[in-house]
Enzyme design. Structure first.
Site, PDB file in Angstrom:
ATOM      1  N   HIS A   1     116.736  47.996  34.808  1.00  0.00           N
ATOM      2  CA  HIS A   1     117.926  48.163  35.531  1.00  0.00           C
ATOM      3  C   HIS A   1     117.791  48.186  37.189  1.00  0.00           C
ATOM      4  O   HIS A   1     117.963  49.059  38.145  1.00  0.00           O
ATOM      5  CB  HIS A   1     119.336  48.348  35.428  1.00  0.00           C
ATOM      6  CG  HIS A   1     120.540  47.887  34.348  1.00  0.00           C
ATOM      7  ND1 HIS A   1     121.414  46.160  34.054  1.00  0.00           N
ATOM      8  CD2 HIS A   1     119.992  48.506  32.796  1.00  0.00           C
ATOM      9  CE1 HIS A   1     121.462  46.612  33.071  1.00  0.00           C
ATOM     10  NE2 HIS A   1     120.967  47.603  32.452  1.00  0.00           N
TER      11      HIS A   1
ATOM     12  N   GLN B   1     122.215  50.410  24.923  1.00  0.00           N
ATOM     13  CA  GLN B   1     120.501  51.260  23.838  1.00  0.00           C
ATOM     14  C   GLN B   1     121.716  52.515  24.516  1.00  0.00           C
ATOM     15  O   GLN B   1     121.693  53.172  25.079  1.00  0.00           O
ATOM     16  CB  GLN B   1     120.083  50.159  24.975  1.00  0.00           C
ATOM     17  CG  GLN B   1     118.809  50.548  24.576  1.00  0.00           C
ATOM     18  CD  GLN B   1     117.522  49.761  24.824  1.00  0.00           C
ATOM     19  OE1 GLN B   1     118.273  48.317  25.048  1.00  0.00           O
ATOM     20  NE2 GLN B   1     116.048  50.069  24.216  1.00  0.00           N
TER      21      GLN B   1
ATOM     22  N   ARG C   1     115.864  39.606  24.197  1.00  0.00           N
ATOM     23  CA  ARG C   1     115.521  39.988  25.767  1.00  0.00           C
ATOM     24  C   ARG C   1     114.867  41.462  25.860  1.00  0.00           C
ATOM     25  O   ARG C   1     114.492  41.672  26.181  1.00  0.00           O
ATOM     26  CB  ARG C   1     117.192  40.434  26.098  1.00  0.00           C
ATOM     27  CG  ARG C   1     118.088  41.719  27.108  1.00  0.00           C
ATOM     28  CD  ARG C   1     119.294  41.462  27.377  1.00  0.00           C
ATOM     29  NE  ARG C   1     120.092  42.230  28.466  1.00  0.00           N
ATOM     30  CZ  ARG C   1     119.462  43.443  28.223  1.00  0.00           C
ATOM     31  NH1 ARG C   1     119.196  44.026  26.932  1.00  0.00           N
ATOM     32  NH2 ARG C   1     120.189  43.547  29.380  1.00  0.00           N
TER      33      ARG C   1
ATOM     34  N   SER D   1     125.901  47.084  30.145  1.00  0.00           N
ATOM     35  CA  SER D   1     124.306  46.663  30.018  1.00  0.00           C
ATOM     36  C   SER D   1     124.424  45.726  28.476  1.00  0.00           C
ATOM     37  O   SER D   1     125.052  44.855  28.988  1.00  0.00           O
ATOM     38  CB  SER D   1     123.498  47.895  29.561  1.00  0.00           C
ATOM     39  OG  SER D   1     122.128  46.900  30.094  1.00  0.00           O
ATOM     40  N   LEU D   2     123.263  45.846  27.504  1.00  0.00           N
ATOM     41  CA  LEU D   2     123.787  45.039  26.816  1.00  0.00           C
ATOM     42  C   LEU D   2     124.715  45.304  25.956  1.00  0.00           C
ATOM     43  O   LEU D   2     124.834  43.635  25.337  1.00  0.00           O
ATOM     44  CB  LEU D   2     123.127  46.279  25.564  1.00  0.00           C
ATOM     45  CG  LEU D   2     122.546  45.872  24.120  1.00  0.00           C
ATOM     46  CD1 LEU D   2     122.045  43.822  23.834  1.00  0.00           C
ATOM     47  CD2 LEU D   2     122.436  46.669  22.760  1.00  0.00           C
TER      48      LEU D   2
ATOM     49  N   GLN E   1     121.330  41.155  35.487  1.00  0.00           N
ATOM     50  CA  GLN E   1     122.012  42.005  34.917  1.00  0.00           C
ATOM     51  C   GLN E   1     120.972  42.863  34.785  1.00  0.00           C
ATOM     52  O   GLN E   1     120.393  43.982  34.855  1.00  0.00           O
ATOM     53  CB  GLN E   1     122.815  41.547  33.790  1.00  0.00           C
ATOM     54  CG  GLN E   1     123.647  42.683  33.664  1.00  0.00           C
ATOM     55  CD  GLN E   1     123.041  42.985  31.508  1.00  0.00           C
ATOM     56  OE1 GLN E   1     122.120  42.623  31.331  1.00  0.00           O
ATOM     57  NE2 GLN E   1     124.244  42.800  30.883  1.00  0.00           N
TER      58      GLN E   1
END
Length: 315
Positions: free
Chosen positions: A201, A11, A116, A91-92, A250
């Protein structure tokens, strides 16, 4: 044949117009977009190609849009005979990596990251959380500083270890503001606020993890066909149950991207890292981990052609 690793952006890489050049040129890409619109039940193509940027940037839109972009380009690469030997995502982007490794089907992955995104948006009140990139300071000093702030009642965590000299922190808005001043005092060259909608996160995302886990339990996850390096461990994962567990963790754990790249390089099995999707952020981070590493960023037919010329020479 040359050996390549696929990297998938997360992202923040979204922008209006992304993947449009591939869409206009490739019938298979059009079919991928049609499938995505059916799965998501939102006009994702219009959002990606026409915007507005503010709407595209909303987490629940940005996440499926970036996954769709990466998956479409990965399909084009594989149609041209390019098969990665390993993959990772930021991440994503880890979801995109799992799609490329056939651990997740695209339709299910799109719905999963859409959910999500919604869970991340509602996990912590809008405007109350923040993230910032810390430049020019070591991780030990940053970790000790955020622990010191957290002990005083404001939650701040290390969110991303992107590359040497670039670490992202995440937490309450006030906590990040306090950390910004403290880290500057301790020698940070710059501390830059990130344009994000929440404290991703960090421990503040834990409320979303149990709901995400329920969604993952309903998702058909297979063993990965190639090693996918997980954000949480910076190590390769194959097993479907381990993939599921790590995707839950995560959400509130730091992205160990610098370590991931170092571990992929240490495998000794890669001639180049190929960023698959919009932007060139990850390629830049890879070069900061090791400046001699060959990288490509593929986001349009021109960059694809340049990569394929290299990939197929002396083949």
């Amino acid at each position: 044949m040359k050996k390549v690793a696929f990297l998938f952006p997360g992202q923040g890489s979204q922008e209006v117009g992304m993947t449009k050049a591939f869409y206009e040129k490739d019938e298979d890409v059009k079919k991928v977009f049609d499938r995505a619109e059916q799965a998501l039940q939102v006009p994702i193509k219009t959002l990606m190609f026409e915007g507005p940027q503010e709407e595209l940037t909303k987490t629940e839109n940005a996440q499926p849009a970036l996954l769709l972009s990466s998956a479409a380009i990965a399909n084009v690469l594989q149609k041209n005979g390019v098969k990665p030997v390993m993959a990772a995502g930021h991440s994503l982007g880890e979801y995109s990596a799992l799609v490329s490794a056939r651990a997740l089907q695209l339709d299910e992955a799109l719905k999963l990251v859409q959910t999500r995104g919604r869970l991340m948006e509602k996990a912590y009140p809008a405007g109350k959380g923040a993230m910032a990139a810390v430049l020019g300071l070591d991780e030990k000093t940053i970790s000790e500083s955020v622990d010191e702030i957290s002990e005083k009642g404001e939650i701040v965590d290390v969110a991303n270890d992107n590359c040497p000299g670039q670490i992202v922190i995440s937490g309450t808005k006030q906590g990040v503001e306090i950390a910004t001043e403290l880290l500057k005092e301790k020698g940070a060259k710059r501390v830059l606020p990130l344009n994000v909608s929440g404290p991703f996160h960090s421990r503040l995302m834990e409320p979303a993890s149990s709901e995400l886990e329920q969604e993952l339990l309903k998702t058909d996850i297979q063993d990965a066909e190639i090693p996918v390096y997980a954000n949480v461990t910076a190590a390769p994962v194959h097993d479907q149950s381990e993939i599921q567990n790590l995707l839950v963790k995560q959400l509130y754990s730091p992205v160990r991207f610098s370590e991931t790249i170092s571990n992929m390089m240490a495998s000794g099995d890669v001639d180049a890292f190929v960023e698959v999707g919009n932007g060139k952020v990850l390629s830049g981070l890879v070069r900061k981990v090791n400046r001699r590493t060959k990288t490509f960023a593929i986001q349009d037919p021109e960059s694809l052609a340049a990569f394929l010329e290299w990939y197929k020479e002396d083949a």
